[in-house]
Every structure is written in structure tokens, then in C-alpha cells.
Write a protein that holds these residues in place. Sequence first.
Motif, PDB file in Angstrom:
ATOM      1  N   MET A   1       0.858  -1.175   0.000  1.00 27.07           N
ATOM      2  CA  MET A   1       0.000   0.000   0.000  1.00 27.07           C
ATOM      3  C   MET A   1       0.901   1.235   0.000  1.00 27.07           C
ATOM      4  N   PHE A   2       0.602   2.200  -0.857  1.00 20.77           N
ATOM      5  CA  PHE A   2       1.465   3.373  -0.944  1.00 20.77           C
ATOM      6  C   PHE A   2       0.632   4.574  -1.384  1.00 20.77           C
ATOM      7  N   ASP A   3       1.288   5.710  -1.548  1.00 14.25           N
ATOM      8  CA  ASP A   3       0.658   6.966  -1.928  1.00 14.25           C
ATOM      9  C   ASP A   3      -0.390   7.358  -0.883  1.00 14.25           C
ATOM     10  N   LEU A   4       0.080   7.875   0.232  1.00 14.78           N
ATOM     11  CA  LEU A   4      -0.787   8.209   1.365  1.00 14.78           C
ATOM     12  C   LEU A   4      -1.024   9.712   1.481  1.00 14.78           C
ATOM     13  N   ALA A   5      -0.937  10.415   0.366  1.00 13.92           N
ATOM     14  CA  ALA A   5      -1.047  11.870   0.396  1.00 13.92           C
ATOM     15  C   ALA A   5      -2.430  12.354   0.815  1.00 13.92           C
ATOM     16  N   HIS A   6      -3.450  11.495   0.650  1.00 13.42           N
ATOM     17  CA  HIS A   6      -4.808  11.899   1.031  1.00 13.42           C
ATOM     18  C   HIS A   6      -5.195  11.409   2.426  1.00 13.42           C
ATOM     19  N   SER A   7      -4.319  10.682   3.078  1.00 11.71           N
ATOM     20  CA  SER A   7      -4.630  10.140   4.397  1.00 11.71           C
ATOM     21  C   SER A   7      -4.821  11.249   5.420  1.00 11.71           C
TER      22      SER A   7
END
Length: 340
Positions: A160-166
Motif C-alpha cells: 500500500m502506498f501513496d498516502l497523500a490523502h490520508s
Amino acid sequence: MDPTAYLYSFSICGIYQVTHVLGSGSAGHVVRAFNNLTGQDVAIKMTHRVTDETVVVTSLEYEMAVYKLIPDGTHGFPSIHYSGKDANHHVLVMDMLGPDLDAIRRACRGTFTLRTVCMLADQMLQRLQFLHSRGLVCCDVKPQNFAMGAEDKDPNTVYMFDLAHSKMYIDDETGEHLPFQERRHSRGSIRYASVPAHHRHEVSRRDDIESLLYVLLELYHGSLPWDAIPTDDGRIELKIMLDMKADVSPTSPFGSLLARSPPEFAAYQAHCTNLTFGQKPDYSLLRGLFRERMRKEGWGNNSPFDWINGSVLEKGTLLPEEYVVDIKFVEEQEWNPNYM
């Protein structure tokens, strides 16, 4: 841009030699590089630093802060080798991953077998459970944000990656769940957004779980009922999409899709519906749905995925005979595991 085109002499932090541009977007660039000292392949996100005195936190700076909440070496999350500044850029250096699940689905001619979906669901639920245990909700669960490990490292692990919206769902001062609020700013891809997210309600763990249901249904069927809404008006499209997701009656498009799906999906959807705001999902129950199906069918959890054993697919795959992650087999942007 030709993804196979090499860049001229360009290094980051004096250590990472850039070789390819993997993708570009409004937020910055993603490049492929290798460590000059170890030879290790890495992916690097980079964006321009703000040069004036205005205090602005870029999406990449925010994502750097999110990754600091995930201990390095956590199974199923890329290791971060460096995050910080390099000249006039913010950079985030992480493990190079394999293709994302949407790209692999397309290579498998649109759909996965139930066996592969069950194995993927088990791992993806584990990733969400861990992220939630760190006080975070993803807010952008989609196939493009899950990728397989590099072929020479761990090709059977879902990352799981790309957590910019977390965002945090726990108040760091009180340790309590953030209160319910309306009219919140929407995040992530609306295609996989939960019903509460459509209403712009404060998100919680249940929203990630609901979004994952839509992802799994797409991986199994190849499409979702709201893929071809006949309107060019964005507001009408969002209203129709919300109505479709909320209506699970047997005669509705979404209800019909569930009826044509293995019963595990309807049980999953029922659990989502019964979750209240702030309630902890029963991850074991959801994972158990797919594990029990695998047990009944005699499928081992270490069975090869569809793209490894293309013979299980009616039409085979579009992948080379051996699953090798190489830039020459990668389509620009769509296949890029670290595309922003």
C-alpha cells in the motif's frame, strides 16, 4: 514523454542517480533512480519547494509526515530511504515497487479470478487494518494505490502506498475519535468513495472498508455500475453515482452486481452498512469471508496469482511469459506503481 528515455546527468542528494521519468503531475514528478553506493533501485517523488515566505505545506511534505507514523520495514508498506530537501525540491525516496493492481488487471484482460481476488482481499484488509491502527484513514483506497512487490524481492506481497490523502481520525491531544461533522472537504477518487464521503461527512475507518469493497468488485467483474453514467454534467453524475451506491435493492444496478457476485461480497457489503461512524470494522470477519471461501475451494494462500499462472484465465494474460517488472513492459503512467 518516453518513459524509456534516459535523463542527462542528474542526481538527488548526491547519492541517487536518476535514470527515468516515471510520471508527472500537477504536484510534481516521480522518477526512477538507483543508489550510487549500493545499486538499489528506488522511486523518488519530488516537487518544487515554495521559495517565498508564505507558510505552505505541500502534499509531498504532508505525505512525508504520514510515512513517519509507519515504522520502517512494516510489511506491505514501502521503506522510506530519505525524505527532506534537495536543492529547490522536496524529495521522498522509497522502495521501487512492481506494477499496481489496476495495471495488472488490465494485463489480465480486465478481470481476476475469484482465487486471486480472495488472496488480494486478505492482504489489502491487513494493510488497512495496520494503517487504521496508526490512527490514520487512507481516504483514497483504489487499485492504483496498491502494488505488488518488485519481482526480485517479494512479488507476492501487496504493498500500500501513496498516502497523500490520508488523515488522522484520532485527536492527538485527547486520543479520542474525531467527532462527526458535515460539509467536510472531499478527498481521494470519487469513483471508489463511500456513501458518507459523497455526502461530505467526516470520514472514519468504515469509509476505507466500503471503498475497498468497490475495488474488489471491480477487480472481479472488470467494471462498476457507475462507469458509464450518460451525462456530461458533473453534479448530475455525482448524484447518480451516490444513488447507485446507496441502493442495493435486487433491481438496482449495484444490487444486481452484488447478486451476480459470490456471496462473500454481499456479506461484506452488509457489514459495511451496519457500521456506524467511528465504529471499528471487524477485520477478522471480513478476512474470514475470503479465507473460508479459499478453504472450501481447496485454494492455498500461497497459490500463484493470475499473472503468474496465466493458464487459469480463459484468454491468458498480456504479460510476458515470465513475470518480470521491466521498464520496457510498462505503459506510461497507467502502469507506474508510484504515479502521483
